[in-house]
Design an enzyme around this catalytic site. Sequence first.
Site, mmCIF file in Angstrom:
data_model
loop_
_atom_site.group_PDB
_atom_site.id
_atom_site.type_symbol
_atom_site.label_atom_id
_atom_site.label_comp_id
_atom_site.label_asym_id
_atom_site.label_seq_id
_atom_site.Cartn_x
_atom_site.Cartn_y
_atom_site.Cartn_z
ATOM 1 N N GLY B 158 7.889 71.675 40.991
ATOM 2 C CA GLY B 158 8.462 71.592 42.334
ATOM 3 C C GLY B 158 9.950 71.860 42.358
ATOM 4 O O GLY B 158 10.448 72.605 43.201
ATOM 5 N N LEU B 188 0.443 74.555 44.322
ATOM 6 C CA LEU B 188 0.964 75.622 45.174
ATOM 7 C C LEU B 188 1.537 75.110 46.495
ATOM 8 O O LEU B 188 2.239 75.847 47.193
ATOM 9 C CB LEU B 188 -0.123 76.670 45.446
ATOM 10 C CG LEU B 188 -0.724 77.311 44.176
ATOM 11 C CD1 LEU B 188 -1.809 78.303 44.552
ATOM 12 C CD2 LEU B 188 0.347 77.980 43.330
ATOM 13 N N CYS B 292 26.747 59.469 32.094
ATOM 14 C CA CYS B 292 25.506 60.108 31.689
ATOM 15 C C CYS B 292 24.381 59.275 32.305
ATOM 16 O O CYS B 292 24.637 58.257 32.945
ATOM 17 C CB CYS B 292 25.388 60.211 30.161
ATOM 18 S SG CYS B 292 24.956 58.677 29.308
ATOM 19 N N CYS B 295 24.449 55.658 31.283
ATOM 20 C CA CYS B 295 25.474 54.788 31.879
ATOM 21 C C CYS B 295 24.879 54.140 33.126
ATOM 22 O O CYS B 295 25.156 52.987 33.452
ATOM 23 C CB CYS B 295 26.692 55.585 32.335
ATOM 24 S SG CYS B 295 27.668 56.350 31.047
ATOM 25 N N CYS B 309 1.163 55.696 39.415
ATOM 26 C CA CYS B 309 0.869 57.110 39.631
ATOM 27 C C CYS B 309 0.115 57.324 40.926
ATOM 28 O O CYS B 309 0.259 58.338 41.589
ATOM 29 C CB CYS B 309 0.055 57.662 38.481
ATOM 30 S SG CYS B 309 0.981 57.654 36.967
ATOM 31 N N CYS B 369 27.444 57.917 25.436
ATOM 32 C CA CYS B 369 28.556 58.823 25.776
ATOM 33 C C CYS B 369 29.935 58.158 25.735
ATOM 34 O O CYS B 369 30.913 58.789 26.119
ATOM 35 C CB CYS B 369 28.318 59.506 27.122
ATOM 36 S SG CYS B 369 28.561 58.434 28.546
#
Lengths: 94, 390
Positions: B158, B188, B292, B295, B309, B369
Amino acid sequence: MSKAKIRIPTPLRSFTGGSDEVEIDGADVRAALRHLGEKHGGLLPRILDAEGGLRPFVNLYVSGKNIRALNGLDTEVKDGDVLSIVPAVAGGVF
Amino acid sequence: MKAKDLRLAELRSSIPELDPREALALQARGAVLVDVREADEIAQGSAPGALRLGRGFLELRIEDAVPDAGTTLVTMCAGGVRSLLAADDLRRLGYTDVRSVRGGFNRWKNDGLPIEVPRTLDAGQRERYGRHLLMPEVGEKGQFKLLDARVLCIGAGGLGSPVALYLAAAGVGTIGIIDDDVVDRSNLQRQILHTDDRVGTPKVESAKTALLALNPSLKVRTHQTRLSSENVDEIFRDYDVIVDGSDNFPTRYLVNDACVKFRIPNVHGSIFRFEGQVTVFDPFNAKRKGPCYRCLYPEPPPPELAPSCAEAGVLGVLPGIIGVLEAIETVKLILGLGDPLVGRLLQYDALRQEFMELQIDHDPHCRYCAEGAAFPGYVDYAQVCAAPSN
């Protein structure tokens, strides 16, 4: 006691009957969350861990500022503030 | 005497003329050498470091290239005539010290002065990218940056669909796509890279077909595999920007960790039903300090707390909005333009038709980071929510 709103992200709206915003009272974030939990059972464990701390995959903002950079759950809530719950969202492809 | 000769005589009396060697010496002292010949002449060779504007757009573009009207400009054409006319135009624009090269580039060449064959767009590229070339912020230089850029799309779904299509259209020269899935008819509704007649084929192959149909000169690299701690280093090291459109936390964290390790910007988008979010995780960005992914969210949610789901689903148009925002940020990063979406999380709510921006901060104690942090290694998290059978 301040009157504020909490924005509920889509993944958690099943706990609020589909509402995207909930009115809450509370002088600080902790009290505001407590009030949210009283109104909508089952929601708080998604945000707070068993010790009452903010879960590492959820961020909370008070009028655009991350509470981790303010006073955490003790961050003051003023009248008219908008709190946002921003959980990590994985979705992209499906 | 013809009118043009009269005019040239007039110009010669007021515009200082230089020999090529004098022009070269002046250029070394900071003067700007302006090559005013046509693009096809310039393509055969030009003086190194010359500003190659051509006469057609000279007045329209010179100010972007040379804002200071006190700069010494030295115009050069092929034989020293057009450069006089160009010099006169530049004087009229307000440039106070404009000179012309006597004998032009032909004499420059005969005098044995240095020449370079500049990189140029071919006629097809000029036509295709014409609307970019008209903008001084992009121009030929920017288009070369796009053509040289290598962008990896995580997922051909998507989000990956609009990202890859727009980057291909914009002329991003190398587009990588990683996806281990095959096209399903239920894709689709939103995955506009794919078509009904390609149902059942690998998504990376279907994507390649679509991208090359749009822009045949691209390099499309297909990685038909699932990203893991085993392959992430090998795949990521050859890209300049990663665009994350994945659908699961294990991949999101691997993408983040590898991007931090290799200091590659991570353009992040995610969607859920009617909502989406976009940001650029690039803790080493020169323009803005930002976080990042770790963080912001140090660890993924455990399976029991991840959205189920069964609840997942998305409005088909939504990834278009979020993916296009990711594509814009990617192009801005490549061109070095504007204010990147670093340190800012842009949230989009389709039902309210509202954008909201949240400030997101770098965590100075981030394990990944923080300054001077040794890379802690990759983590293969368990797939917390298997993708439904698309």
